[in-house]
Scaffold this motif. Structure first.
Motif, PDB file in Angstrom:
ATOM      1  N   ILE A  34     -15.394   7.965 -43.194  1.00 14.80           N
ATOM      2  CA  ILE A  34     -15.824   9.346 -43.430  1.00 14.80           C
ATOM      3  C   ILE A  34     -14.709  10.323 -43.080  1.00 14.80           C
ATOM      4  CG2 ILE A  34     -17.523  11.087 -42.731  1.00 14.80           C
ATOM      5  CD1 ILE A  34     -19.274   8.470 -41.953  1.00 14.80           C
ATOM      6  N   ARG A  35     -14.378  11.179 -44.019  1.00 19.57           N
ATOM      7  CA  ARG A  35     -13.421  12.266 -43.751  1.00 19.57           C
ATOM      8  C   ARG A  35     -14.127  13.314 -42.914  1.00 19.57           C
ATOM      9  NH1 ARG A  35      -8.773  12.324 -47.358  1.00 19.57           N
ATOM     10  NH2 ARG A  35      -7.852  10.417 -46.527  1.00 19.57           N
ATOM     11  N   ARG A  36     -13.420  13.834 -41.917  1.00 16.27           N
ATOM     12  CA  ARG A  36     -14.038  14.885 -41.105  1.00 16.27           C
ATOM     13  C   ARG A  36     -13.013  15.989 -40.878  1.00 16.27           C
ATOM     14  NH1 ARG A  36     -14.096  11.921 -35.138  1.00 16.27           N
ATOM     15  NH2 ARG A  36     -12.046  10.973 -35.354  1.00 16.27           N
ATOM     16  N   PRO A  37     -13.502  17.199 -40.625  1.00 16.66           N
ATOM     17  CA  PRO A  37     -12.548  18.269 -40.349  1.00 16.66           C
ATOM     18  C   PRO A  37     -11.949  18.051 -38.961  1.00 16.66           C
ATOM     19  CG  PRO A  37     -14.808  19.040 -40.045  1.00 16.66           C
ATOM     20  CD  PRO A  37     -14.905  17.633 -40.548  1.00 16.66           C
ATOM     21  N   PRO A  38     -10.622  18.033 -38.800  1.00 15.82           N
ATOM     22  CA  PRO A  38     -10.081  17.855 -37.453  1.00 15.82           C
ATOM     23  C   PRO A  38     -10.446  19.046 -36.566  1.00 15.82           C
ATOM     24  CG  PRO A  38      -8.330  17.835 -39.139  1.00 15.82           C
ATOM     25  CD  PRO A  38      -9.594  18.234 -39.815  1.00 15.82           C
ATOM     26  N   THR A  39     -10.894  18.770 -35.390  1.00 12.78           N
ATOM     27  CA  THR A  39     -11.244  19.804 -34.414  1.00 12.78           C
ATOM     28  C   THR A  39     -10.349  19.610 -33.193  1.00 12.78           C
ATOM     29  OG1 THR A  39     -12.881  18.493 -33.219  1.00 12.78           O
ATOM     30  CG2 THR A  39     -13.662  19.648 -35.195  1.00 12.78           C
ATOM     31  N   LEU A  40     -10.593  20.397 -32.182  1.00 12.42           N
ATOM     32  CA  LEU A  40      -9.816  20.292 -30.947  1.00 12.42           C
ATOM     33  C   LEU A  40      -9.881  18.873 -30.362  1.00 12.42           C
ATOM     34  CD1 LEU A  40      -8.138  22.431 -29.633  1.00 12.42           C
ATOM     35  CD2 LEU A  40     -10.105  23.094 -28.234  1.00 12.42           C
ATOM     36  N   SER A  41     -10.988  18.185 -30.585  1.00 10.69           N
ATOM     37  CA  SER A  41     -11.149  16.841 -30.025  1.00 10.69           C
ATOM     38  C   SER A  41     -10.105  15.875 -30.548  1.00 10.69           C
ATOM     39  CB  SER A  41     -12.528  16.282 -30.375  1.00 10.69           C
ATOM     40  OG  SER A  41     -13.511  17.104 -29.810  1.00 10.69           O
ATOM     41  N   GLU A  42      -9.784  16.000 -31.837  1.00  9.26           N
ATOM     42  CA  GLU A  42      -8.823  15.085 -32.443  1.00  9.26           C
ATOM     43  C   GLU A  42      -7.398  15.601 -32.278  1.00  9.26           C
ATOM     44  OE1 GLU A  42     -11.478  16.375 -34.368  1.00  9.26           O
ATOM     45  OE2 GLU A  42     -12.725  14.696 -33.755  1.00  9.26           O
ATOM     46  N   LEU A  43      -7.250  16.902 -32.079  1.00  9.23           N
ATOM     47  CA  LEU A  43      -5.915  17.500 -31.997  1.00  9.23           C
ATOM     48  C   LEU A  43      -5.504  17.805 -30.557  1.00  9.23           C
ATOM     49  CD1 LEU A  43      -6.091  19.693 -35.215  1.00  9.23           C
ATOM     50  CD2 LEU A  43      -5.040  17.438 -34.912  1.00  9.23           C
ATOM     51  N   THR A  44      -6.241  17.216 -29.632  1.00  8.70           N
ATOM     52  CA  THR A  44      -5.783  17.128 -28.245  1.00  8.70           C
ATOM     53  C   THR A  44      -5.759  15.633 -27.959  1.00  8.70           C
ATOM     54  OG1 THR A  44      -8.060  17.198 -27.451  1.00  8.70           O
ATOM     55  CG2 THR A  44      -6.867  19.303 -27.521  1.00  8.70           C
TER      56      THR A  44
ATOM     57  N   ASN B  75     -16.897  21.410 -18.333  1.00  9.69           N
ATOM     58  CA  ASN B  75     -17.003  22.727 -18.966  1.00  9.69           C
ATOM     59  C   ASN B  75     -16.567  22.724 -20.420  1.00  9.69           C
ATOM     60  OD1 ASN B  75     -17.910  24.183 -16.626  1.00  9.69           O
ATOM     61  ND2 ASN B  75     -15.866  23.859 -15.796  1.00  9.69           N
ATOM     62  N   GLY B  76     -16.359  21.553 -20.980  1.00 10.39           N
ATOM     63  CA  GLY B  76     -15.991  21.477 -22.397  1.00 10.39           C
ATOM     64  C   GLY B  76     -14.520  21.763 -22.660  1.00 10.39           C
ATOM     65  N   ILE B  77     -13.698  21.596 -21.634  1.00 13.27           N
ATOM     66  CA  ILE B  77     -12.260  21.891 -21.774  1.00 13.27           C
ATOM     67  C   ILE B  77     -11.467  20.583 -21.802  1.00 13.27           C
ATOM     68  CG2 ILE B  77     -10.270  23.092 -20.765  1.00 13.27           C
ATOM     69  CD1 ILE B  77     -12.297  24.908 -19.295  1.00 13.27           C
ATOM     70  N   TYR B  78     -10.522  20.507 -22.746  1.00 15.94           N
ATOM     71  CA  TYR B  78      -9.639  19.336 -22.795  1.00 15.94           C
ATOM     72  C   TYR B  78      -8.405  19.575 -21.941  1.00 15.94           C
ATOM     73  CZ  TYR B  78     -12.345  17.268 -26.556  1.00 15.94           C
ATOM     74  OH  TYR B  78     -13.351  16.693 -27.299  1.00 15.94           O
ATOM     75  N   ARG B  79      -8.005  18.540 -21.245  1.00 16.52           N
ATOM     76  CA  ARG B  79      -6.784  18.626 -20.448  1.00 16.52           C
ATOM     77  C   ARG B  79      -5.588  18.405 -21.380  1.00 16.52           C
ATOM     78  NH1 ARG B  79      -6.025  16.526 -14.897  1.00 16.52           N
ATOM     79  NH2 ARG B  79      -3.865  15.978 -14.633  1.00 16.52           N
ATOM     80  N   HIS B  80      -5.269  19.401 -22.161  1.00 17.78           N
ATOM     81  CA  HIS B  80      -4.200  19.286 -23.153  1.00 17.78           C
ATOM     82  C   HIS B  80      -3.792  20.690 -23.577  1.00 17.78           C
ATOM     83  CE1 HIS B  80      -2.331  18.586 -27.114  1.00 17.78           C
ATOM     84  NE2 HIS B  80      -2.012  17.401 -26.629  1.00 17.78           N
ATOM     85  N   VAL B  81      -2.503  20.910 -23.765  1.00 17.58           N
ATOM     86  CA  VAL B  81      -1.992  22.255 -24.077  1.00 17.58           C
ATOM     87  C   VAL B  81      -2.604  22.894 -25.312  1.00 17.58           C
ATOM     88  CG1 VAL B  81       0.230  22.117 -22.914  1.00 17.58           C
ATOM     89  CG2 VAL B  81      -0.001  21.212 -25.231  1.00 17.58           C
ATOM     90  N   ALA B  82      -3.084  22.090 -26.263  1.00 12.30           N
ATOM     91  CA  ALA B  82      -3.639  22.684 -27.478  1.00 12.30           C
ATOM     92  C   ALA B  82      -5.001  23.336 -27.235  1.00 12.30           C
ATOM     93  CB  ALA B  82      -3.755  21.624 -28.567  1.00 12.30           C
TER      94      ALA B  82
END
Lengths: 232, 193
Positions: A34-44, B75-82
């Motif tokens: 499944i294609r998904r929109p990249p969010t902060l989860s994937e780009l951190t 708190n929903g924060i990632y430990r990453h600069v982005a």
């Protein structure tokens, strides 16, 4: 700095179900991915992984009485992203068979001897130029327990974290001029010829440091590049 | 003066390969599946357990499969600069963990309940590596009973009938079960990024 990850060209990546690799049809999804929109989860992603895992030295060939048996070699590995920018400070996990083609692993059988001077694993950080160096012995080829007797060519495994979750890579590096390369079902699962060629290391003139070692260079490209500022 | 557009030569990402059957056991460090503390300091938030079994098409449990997770702090924060809020991230929470399955195909993590990152429902990012997986398989675990799931862009990207396969089951208070099926009946939805 925003990082962008775009889909890869399919032909540069291995088939998921590989002819003659009998486990692959049981384990790879039948449903379309499944294609998904990249969010902060994937780009951190995890940075400073060395805080959570133990690093293991880059000289795994041993010395003197405790030197591993095999062809001594020195690997200069460079890790970059799609911009060619070095990926520094990232954890690279490396593992390989010994000179006879045997892994130190409970799941490897007794087709070849264990070398008690060789464990075959390193876990290193790239420097700011994206480089790391490994002193090891060249791994041997080994038979895969399939009915039709397929042999893996000499290869070294890498697991690399990179900057974000989607840049994580597990790959293998091959050696130039090996007759088994042309028949290997894992290397040849990558359809694109040039993409396969990029998985093969380059033999370079020996530097004398370390002494008496074949020197190989290899570059690994992780996914991701800097976002281009949008044009007005 | 004519402005020359900088041509950025793009390199092609290296081909993936299977992790193979011989990933060194010592790479699954003791404690790497416990995200609830960092350097002996307890992370903020509620400690939870996430466990499950990984199976292939015929139901055989898979031994020695590597599971990795990545998640936001309480708190929903990632430990990453982005992450724009990364300076406020919990310094006692690393967010990443690794486990390997045992002979019964079981893995387990101890972590904290993640907060919801901006624009997302609370979730845990999951990655699987194994012999015969030519590429890393990526999926996302969601929590049961969360209204925010229905609005989550990743959850919504999944065909409706398969969404429930991404939602963990709460077996006991704070104990979540997230089974993974690589192929066939009840196949876990995996993402193509």
């Amino acid at each position: 700095m925003a990082y962008v990850i775009v889909p890869r060209h399919e032909r540069t990546q291995p088939l998921r179900i590989v002819p003659g690799y009998p486990q692959t049809p049981w384990r790879n999804p039948k449903q379309p991915l499944i294609r998904r929109p990249p969010t902060l989860s994937e780009l951190t992603g995890p940075s400073e992984v060395a805080k959570r895992v133990k690093l293991l030295g880059g000289d795994i060939a041993g010395h003197g009485e405790a030197q591993a048996i095999g062809q001594l070699m020195h690997l200069k590995l460079r890790v970059v992203d799609e911009d060619g920018t070095p990926v520094g400070g990232t954890v690279v996990e490396i593992w390989q068979a010994n000179g006879a083609g045997r892994y130190i692993h409970p799941n490897d059988d007794e087709h070849a001897p264990v070398d008690r001077n060789f464990y075959g694993a390193a876990r290193l950080l790239t420097d700011e130029r994206g480089l790391l160096e490994l002193r090891t012995v060249k791994p041997g080829a080994y038979p895969v327990p399939t009915k039709d007797g397929w042999w893996r060519p000499p290869h070294i495994h890498f697991s690399i974290f990179g900057k974000v979750w989607l840049s994580r890579l597990v790959t293998q590096m091959y050696f130039p001029g090996e007759p088994l390369n042309g028949q290997d079902r894992i290397l040849n699962a990558v359809p694109d010829t040039a993409a396969r060629a990029r998985l093969v290391a380059r033999l370079v003139p020996p530097t004398g440091d370390p002494a008496n070692a074949l020197v190989f260079e290899h570059q690994i490209v992780l996914r991701g590049r800097k976002a281009t500022p949008s044009q007005p | 003066m004519k402005k020359r557009k900088a041509v950025r030569r793009r390199l092609i990402p290296s081909g993936e390969a299977t992790i193979g059957p011989f990933f060194p056991p010592r790479y699954v460090d003791a404690g790497a599946n416990d995200l609830s503390q960092l350097e002996d300091r307890k992370a903020d938030g509620e400690v939870i357990e996430i466990a499950g079994t990984v199976r292939q098409e015929d139901g055989t449990p898979l031994d020695n499969l590597v599971v990795e997770i990545w998640q936001a702090d309480a708190n929903g924060i990632y430990r990453h600069v982005a992450d724009p809020r990364h300076r406020e991230a919990d310094t006692k929470f690393f967010g990443w963990g690794r486990a390997a399955t045992d002979k019964e195909g079981r893995y387990a993590f101890r972590t904290i309940r993640p907060g919801a990152p901006e624009g997302r429902a609370r979730h845990v990012n999951v990655m699987l590596m194994f012999s015969g997986l030519m590429r890393i398989l990526k999926t996302t675990m969601f929590f049961p009973g969360e209204q925010a799931n229905e609005a989550d862009p990743v959850y919504r990207a999944v065909p409706k009938a398969r969404r429930k396969l991404l939602v963990a089951r709460e077996e006991a208070l704070g104990r979540y079960r997230f089974d993974l099926k690589l192929r066939g009946a009840h196949e876990t939805p995996f993402f193509d990024d």
